[in-house]
Design an enzyme around this catalytic site. Structure first.
Site, PDB file in Angstrom:
ATOM      1  N   SER A   9       0.851  -1.180   0.000  1.00 15.68           N
ATOM      2  CA  SER A   9       0.000   0.000   0.000  1.00 15.68           C
ATOM      3  C   SER A   9       0.888   1.232   0.000  1.00 15.68           C
ATOM      4  CB  SER A   9      -0.900   0.007   1.230  1.00 15.68           C
ATOM      5  OG  SER A   9      -0.132   0.333   2.373  1.00 15.68           O
ATOM      6  N   LYS A  10       0.247   2.366  -0.010  1.00 11.70           N
ATOM      7  CA  LYS A  10       0.938   3.656  -0.024  1.00 11.70           C
ATOM      8  C   LYS A  10       1.971   3.778   1.084  1.00 11.70           C
ATOM      9  CE  LYS A  10      -0.066   7.700  -1.973  1.00 11.70           C
ATOM     10  NZ  LYS A  10      -0.269   7.613  -3.328  1.00 11.70           N
ATOM     11  N   ARG A  11       1.619   3.144   2.194  1.00 16.63           N
ATOM     12  CA  ARG A  11       2.506   3.169   3.349  1.00 16.63           C
ATOM     13  C   ARG A  11       3.951   2.780   2.985  1.00 16.63           C
ATOM     14  NH1 ARG A  11       2.112  -0.951   6.720  1.00 16.63           N
ATOM     15  NH2 ARG A  11       0.416  -1.725   5.443  1.00 16.63           N
TER      16      ARG A  11
END
Ligand code: GLU
Length: 440
Positions: free
Chosen positions: A225-227
């Site tokens: 994910s973006k994380r």
């Protein structure tokens, strides 16, 4: 061999999607096959022309060219309706106004969906009649054969009441019509495959061979994910990665050895890629490893080519000399400007660096450096170095006690390409002007 990439244009092209596209492309190019691009735009709310453009852009940037398409799934609606009508006529599909909640209630009561069909209705969504007692075998070159028994499947809704096709139906009709031989896609679709097999059966068609790619995880083992940094191809491009490095890295993810330190050119990937050797376990996307690999690609580029790419990336021109002295220190195109932008835009403002290196002792060293530099002739790397080393020696100082004040005077900060090289690129006048400004 005919393969396809079938993105839904509901957002940007994500890294997982890019890997799917790449693996299809590698298969086609490696085996003289055909690569088809189909835009699965049947989600009318979320599919937008801008998203389609974004996906095409991302594929162009990755240099994954397709041989057929883009085919819009929506534009194939007449064909979907034709097959739908045929299935209805042959009793292989039926209309039902039952809602998902009705089916659920029935299942709760009877323990299964089997038998929930009610009377065929004149109106309503179209459901596919799943055979009561059939083995559905998914041939998957990565996971082997998986057998599903039809009794565990609900009758899937394949078209809305207005006869517009839903994914599991449209995808099978389209893949069949396009004579797709291998469906390579993310593992998130695995549970859809048995339903699609029923569609193939109903059409009397031979299903393709499947390859479900393992999901991508971040370095922490959680779903990507973006994380974890850049999540889409656009973000990778903006972050200054090179498409050839991204291809190399994505190809290794789940297929080769991601710790492999050798760079594999795209031509070689095409030659060596083997879908049957993709691993079943989730692959870990590690942006740090990609950065490292990208740095290797950056340094392998001829200077002119790297300059061109950096000029395109920064929107600036005349970068060659700055690129030459920075190439060793950057991993991505995006690293360049923070490192070398001071050569063009003047020193940056780093008060901590000034405080540390331009205090009294630093200023003295800087004044001595100015004196020595004003006599460096010609003002090239060699003579600048000789002048500054002379100052170090004369003052009995440590090199950094002279070099760092000069660096901070020129760059405004302690991060820069080599200091002799930077001075030489700036030239004598500008170098002295910046030193004077720092001294005043
Ligand atoms: N349109 C689907 C998606 O973007 C892919 C369908 C497929 O590859 O079968 O997830």
């Amino acid at each position: 061999m005919r393969v396809r990439f079938a993105p839904s244009p509901t957002g940007a092209l994500h890294i997982g999607g890019a890997r799917t596209a790449l693996y299809n492309w590698l298969m086609a190019r490696g085996q003289g096959g055909t690569f088809v691009l189909r835009i699965e735009d049947t989600d009318r709310e979320r599919s937008t022309p801008a998203n389609v453009e974004q996906i095409l852009d991302a594929l162009r940037w990755l240099e994954l060219d397709f041989d057929e398409g883009p085919i819009s799934q929506v534009e194939r609606a007449p064909r979907h309706q034709e097959v739908l009508q045929d299935l209805l006529d042959r009793g292989l599909a039926y209309r039902s106004s039952a809602t998902a909640a009705d089916v659920k209630a029935f299942k709760a009561e009877h323990g299964a969906d089997r038998g929930f069909r009610g009377e065929a209705e004149a109106e309503g969504a179209v459901r596919l009649r799943v055979p009561d007692d059939a083995e559905l075998v998914v041939h998957d070159v990565i996971r082997g054969d998986t057998t599903f028994h039809s009794r565990h499947l609900d009758d899937p809704v394949i078209a809305r009441a207005d006869d517009t096709a839903l994914y599991n139906f449209a995808v099978a009709v389209d893949d069949h019509d396009a004579q797709i031989t291998h469906v390579v896609r993310g593992e998130d679709h695995l549970s859809n495959t048995p339903k699609q097999l029923v569609v193939y059966q109903a059409m009397g068609a031979e299903p393709p061979v499947f390859a479900h790619l393992p999901l991508l995880h971040g370095p922490d083992g959680k779903k990507l994910s973006k994380r974890h940094g850049a999540a889409s191809v656009q973000e990778l491009r903006d972050a200054g990665f090179l498409p050839e490095a991204v291809r190399n890295y994505l190809a290794l993810l789940g297929w080769g050895d991601p710790d492999d330190e050798t760079l594999i050119s795209t031509d070689e990937l095409v030659e060596r890629f083997d879908i049957t050797r993709v691993q079943k376990n989730p692959a870990r996307f590690d942006e740090q490893k990609l950065r490292w690999m990208n740095g290797r690609y950056v340094r392998a580029l001829p200077l002119d080519e790297l300059t061109e790419r950096l000029e395109a990336h920064t929107g600036r021109t005349g970068l060659r000399a700055a690129v030459e002295i920075s190439a060793e220190k950057i991993q991505t195109l995006e690293d360049f400007w923070p490192l070398a932008g001071f050569l063009f835009d003047g020193p940056s403002d780093d008060p901590k660096a000034r405080e540390k290196w331009l205090a009294d002792g630093g200023k003295e060293a800087l004044a001595a450096a100015r004196e020595a530099l004003s006599g460096a002739d010609p003002f090239d790397v060699e003579h600048v170095e000789r002048a500054l080393r002379g100052v170090v020696e004369a003052r009995g100082a440590k090199p950094k006690d002279v070099f760092q004040p000069v660096r901070v005077a020129l760059a405004g900060t302690t991060i820069s390409p080599g200091i002799f090289e930077s001075a030489a690129v700036l030239g004598r006048d500008e170098t002295l002007r910046r030193i004077d400004a720092a001294l005043s």
